[in-house]
Design a protein around this motif. Sequence first.
Motif, PDB file in Angstrom:
ATOM      1  N   CYS A 204      16.940 -52.416 -94.585  1.00 31.01           N
ATOM      2  CA  CYS A 204      18.044 -52.369 -93.609  1.00 31.01           C
ATOM      3  C   CYS A 204      19.336 -52.671 -94.372  1.00 31.01           C
ATOM      4  N   LEU A 205      20.347 -53.143 -93.676  1.00 30.73           N
ATOM      5  CA  LEU A 205      21.628 -53.396 -94.330  1.00 30.73           C
ATOM      6  C   LEU A 205      21.642 -54.774 -95.010  1.00 30.73           C
ATOM      7  N   GLY A 206      21.384 -55.810 -94.226  1.00 31.79           N
ATOM      8  CA  GLY A 206      21.529 -57.172 -94.750  1.00 31.79           C
ATOM      9  C   GLY A 206      20.245 -57.821 -95.219  1.00 31.79           C
ATOM     10  N   ASN A 207      19.098 -57.241 -94.847  1.00 32.42           N
ATOM     11  CA  ASN A 207      17.766 -57.809 -95.139  1.00 32.42           C
ATOM     12  C   ASN A 207      17.596 -59.208 -94.540  1.00 32.42           C
ATOM     13  N   ILE A 208      18.248 -59.433 -93.388  1.00 31.49           N
ATOM     14  CA  ILE A 208      18.009 -60.712 -92.702  1.00 31.49           C
ATOM     15  C   ILE A 208      17.559 -60.528 -91.243  1.00 31.49           C
ATOM     16  N   CYS A 209      17.766 -59.336 -90.657  1.00 25.54           N
ATOM     17  CA  CYS A 209      17.379 -59.142 -89.237  1.00 25.54           C
ATOM     18  C   CYS A 209      16.196 -58.187 -89.111  1.00 25.54           C
TER      19      CYS A 209
END
Length: 168
Positions: free
Chosen positions: A10-15
């Motif tokens: 994904c974009l941030g690799n946190i959600c």
Amino acid sequence: MTPFPVLFVCLGNICRSPLAEGIFRHLTTEAGTTETYPTDSAGTGGWHNGHPPDSRSVQVAREHGIDISDLRARRVEPVDFERFRLILAMDRSNLRHLQDMAPPDPSATIALFSAFALGSDIDVPDPYYGGIDGFRGVYSMLFTGCRSIVAKLEAERASWSGNTSSVR
Ligand code: 4NP
């Protein structure tokens, strides 16, 4: 059995992608196939490098008996296109980034998560700026998709014979 590593991006690799990684690992653990399908996740952006998943992703995973609190964010690296056999982007923006980064003839198949999993061209929406219900919706999409991916990979496994050209 030759391992078939799967990377969620994904974009941030946190959600989204750590949630996908946790769900996928949960399903392969149930199926006894974690060694056949090792998994990881990464982000196209590096702002959250080293951070744990967003607390809302951790909470939603925990509501389903999945612990993702030990995961740590990292950025996609060039070597990922060689180490992984399947790289799945959460949305079309992530997919474009991956395609721009990829070497000319990557050994990995790169695809949109929902297209590979369900044959539908929809993005897994970025829940970062919304509330917990957005994360629950994302969990539901990811669970349905990951269940389909595990089934699809298992169905294809017999025909691999060291050749993954049929896994698309
Ligand atoms: P993700 O969500 O791509 O699902 O991990 C986001 C996390 C952080 C940001 C954007 C999206 N951010 O802008 O920091």
